[in-house]
Design a protein around this motif. Sequence first.
Motif, short mmCIF file in Angstrom:
data_model
loop_
_atom_site.label_atom_id
_atom_site.label_comp_id
_atom_site.label_asym_id
_atom_site.label_seq_id
_atom_site.Cartn_x
_atom_site.Cartn_y
_atom_site.Cartn_z
N GLU A 1 -2.15 5.06 -0.20
CA GLU A 1 -3.15 5.73 -1.03
C GLU A 1 -3.62 7.06 -0.40
O GLU A 1 -3.87 7.11 0.81
CB GLU A 1 -4.39 4.82 -1.19
CG GLU A 1 -4.17 3.55 -1.99
CD GLU A 1 -4.28 3.76 -3.49
OE1 GLU A 1 -4.67 4.87 -3.92
OE2 GLU A 1 -3.95 2.82 -4.24
N ARG A 2 -3.73 8.08 -1.20
CA ARG A 2 -4.23 9.41 -0.79
C ARG A 2 -3.48 9.97 0.43
O ARG A 2 -2.30 10.28 0.35
CB ARG A 2 -5.75 9.36 -0.54
CG ARG A 2 -6.56 8.78 -1.69
CD ARG A 2 -8.03 8.69 -1.35
NE ARG A 2 -8.23 8.05 -0.06
CZ ARG A 2 -8.23 6.73 0.14
NH1 ARG A 2 -8.07 5.91 -0.87
NH2 ARG A 2 -8.40 6.26 1.35
N ALA A 3 -4.15 10.04 1.59
CA ALA A 3 -3.49 10.57 2.79
C ALA A 3 -2.68 9.49 3.50
O ALA A 3 -2.09 9.73 4.56
CB ALA A 3 -4.53 11.16 3.75
N ASP B 1 -7.30 9.52 5.89
CA ASP B 1 -7.98 10.66 5.25
C ASP B 1 -8.47 11.70 6.25
O ASP B 1 -8.51 12.89 5.94
CB ASP B 1 -9.15 10.14 4.40
CG ASP B 1 -8.66 9.21 3.31
OD1 ASP B 1 -8.67 9.60 2.13
OD2 ASP B 1 -8.21 8.09 3.63
N HIS C 1 -6.74 3.88 6.98
CA HIS C 1 -6.26 4.98 6.14
C HIS C 1 -6.44 6.31 6.87
O HIS C 1 -7.25 6.43 7.80
CB HIS C 1 -6.96 4.97 4.78
CG HIS C 1 -6.30 4.03 3.81
ND1 HIS C 1 -5.18 4.38 3.10
CD2 HIS C 1 -6.57 2.74 3.49
CE1 HIS C 1 -4.79 3.35 2.35
NE2 HIS C 1 -5.62 2.33 2.57
N ASP D 1 0.84 -1.21 0.00
CA ASP D 1 0.00 0.00 0.00
C ASP D 1 0.87 1.25 0.00
O ASP D 1 0.54 2.27 -0.63
CB ASP D 1 -0.95 0.00 1.20
CG ASP D 1 -2.22 0.79 0.95
OD1 ASP D 1 -2.17 1.79 0.21
OD2 ASP D 1 -3.28 0.42 1.48
N GLN E 1 1.76 2.25 -3.29
CA GLN E 1 0.62 2.74 -4.09
C GLN E 1 0.45 4.26 -3.99
O GLN E 1 -0.38 4.85 -4.68
CB GLN E 1 -0.67 2.05 -3.64
CG GLN E 1 -0.75 0.61 -4.10
CD GLN E 1 -1.98 -0.14 -3.57
OE1 GLN E 1 -1.91 -1.34 -3.37
NE2 GLN E 1 -3.09 0.54 -3.33
N THR E 2 1.22 4.92 -3.12
CA THR E 2 1.19 6.39 -3.07
C THR E 2 1.45 6.92 -4.48
O THR E 2 2.41 6.50 -5.13
CB THR E 2 2.35 6.92 -2.18
OG1 THR E 2 2.37 6.18 -0.97
CG2 THR E 2 2.22 8.40 -1.90
N ALA E 3 0.59 7.83 -4.93
CA ALA E 3 0.75 8.34 -6.30
C ALA E 3 2.16 8.88 -6.51
O ALA E 3 2.63 9.73 -5.75
CB ALA E 3 -0.29 9.43 -6.56
N THR F 1 -10.98 1.51 3.97
CA THR F 1 -10.35 1.87 2.69
C THR F 1 -10.35 3.38 2.45
O THR F 1 -9.39 3.93 1.91
CB THR F 1 -11.09 1.15 1.55
OG1 THR F 1 -11.01 -0.26 1.82
CG2 THR F 1 -10.50 1.44 0.19
N LEU F 2 -11.42 4.05 2.86
CA LEU F 2 -11.51 5.49 2.59
C LEU F 2 -11.17 6.35 3.79
O LEU F 2 -11.30 7.57 3.74
CB LEU F 2 -12.92 5.81 2.08
CG LEU F 2 -13.29 5.05 0.79
CD1 LEU F 2 -14.70 5.38 0.35
CD2 LEU F 2 -12.30 5.38 -0.33
#
Length: 384
Positions: A226-228, A198, A196, A14, A17-19, A167-168
């Motif tokens: 992912e994301r934050a 976020d 996560h 994961d 998977q950070t952009a 996930t979110l």
Amino acid sequence: MASSIVINDTTLRDGEQTAGVAFSATEKLAIATALEQAGIAELEVGVPAMGAEERDVIQSLCSTLQHAQTMGWCRMLPQDIANCQGLGLDWVDLSIPASDQQRQSKLGVSEATLLSRIESQVDAALSLGLQVCIGMEDASRASISSLLRIAEASQRAGASRIRYADTLGILDPFACYEQITALVQGGDIQVEMHAHNDLGLATANSLAAIRAGAYSVNTTVTGLGERAGNAPLEEVVAALALTPVADGRCAPATDLTQLPAICALVEQASGRHLSAQKSIVGQRVFTHESGIHVAGLLKDPNNYQAFNPELVGREHQMVLGKHSGVHAIQSIYKQLGIELNRQQCQQLRHCLRGWAEQHKRCPTEGEMRQFHQQLLTSGTSAAA
Ligand SMILES: CC(=O)SCCNC(=O)CCNC(=O)[C@H](O)C(C)(C)COP(=O)(O)OP(=O)(O)OC[C@H]1O[C@@H](n2cnc3c(N)ncnc32)[C@H](O)[C@@H]1OP(=O)(O)O
Ligand SMILES: O=C(O)CCC(=O)C(=O)O
């Protein structure tokens, strides 16, 4: 001997998977080895379905690591599972969307269809000699009754663990505690938390999950993901060392003094720079400027330390700036071999305030010596 809480670190899955983040094979090996040396029990090392090159890296990681258990991440698909063959993995995470939203919109299948797949796909993974974790993606938007049905089917099929994925990153610690309690009490299978960040609650949710009886938690070094991102390893293991869980389990046997070096390694390999104020490993989190704090620390570090920084391989640093008091100025100049009286300190402070506002940083040793010279020559204007 009391069992310990298990960290399953997913920096290499994961985290990657950070952009914009892509580790080389050498970087992955260095990160995995460092994590193993620090005592991390389990590493999620990658996604075999990504192709032959990724599988080669996974295989080489698995053959290099000596103590850490390795896990591969798969969709619950026959081909993804077959891709795990011969890699030397100990575990596989077979992921399914757990919420109605994702199950219907991503896969277009009924819950019954998904549940029926668990038996055959877990069997396929078991026949490759793998232990199985069922990844419940988007669990925090699923009903607890449907999660319990997945848990029951997973347990019956021979899986050892279910993973509750927020996930979110929408959970709060209170809801997280309730959800994990229901899963732990409703089945006889290990529960892993995947949080996560976020809402900035990933560490808090991971601790709440552990308090509720989760067997293991996912982390990533510096909170990549992912994301934050995910729950930062350094925060979770430090918090576990300092805030014992009341259920008799021990904190993970992590060498916390290695955290700064591991985070620096991942910072370099990811190209994601850490804030100076990042908990535990940020450059300035044990640096003190305010007069009252420095005066208190000089009397007894316990006055202003959450924990001894040596625990995580760090030390306190006192600096001068806009908020310095006489005690701080006297003490810091003494370290430079310069004795100042109270009046001189007050004169220095006056000038230091203006200087700090102008430069927006702490003075270097050379600049401090310059202020002192100016103080001696002018007697009043020490730091122009
Ligand atoms: C929440 C998470 O972190 S999930 C993990 C995310 N990680 C990754 O995506 C890892 C990197 N991914 C990749 O390299 C690629 O996505 C691959 C190689 C895995 C797949 O690539 P592709 O075959 O080109 O598929 P693509 O990524 O475009 O689409 C994903 C497919 O997987 C399906 N899928 C997603 N989750 C699942 C699941 N749990 N079980 C089964 N199928 C799934 C999607 O529905 C989609 O299938 P479709 O083509 O029938 O619509
Ligand atoms: O299904 C899983 O294993 C968890 C996947 C994941 O990374 C997530 O849901 O955030």
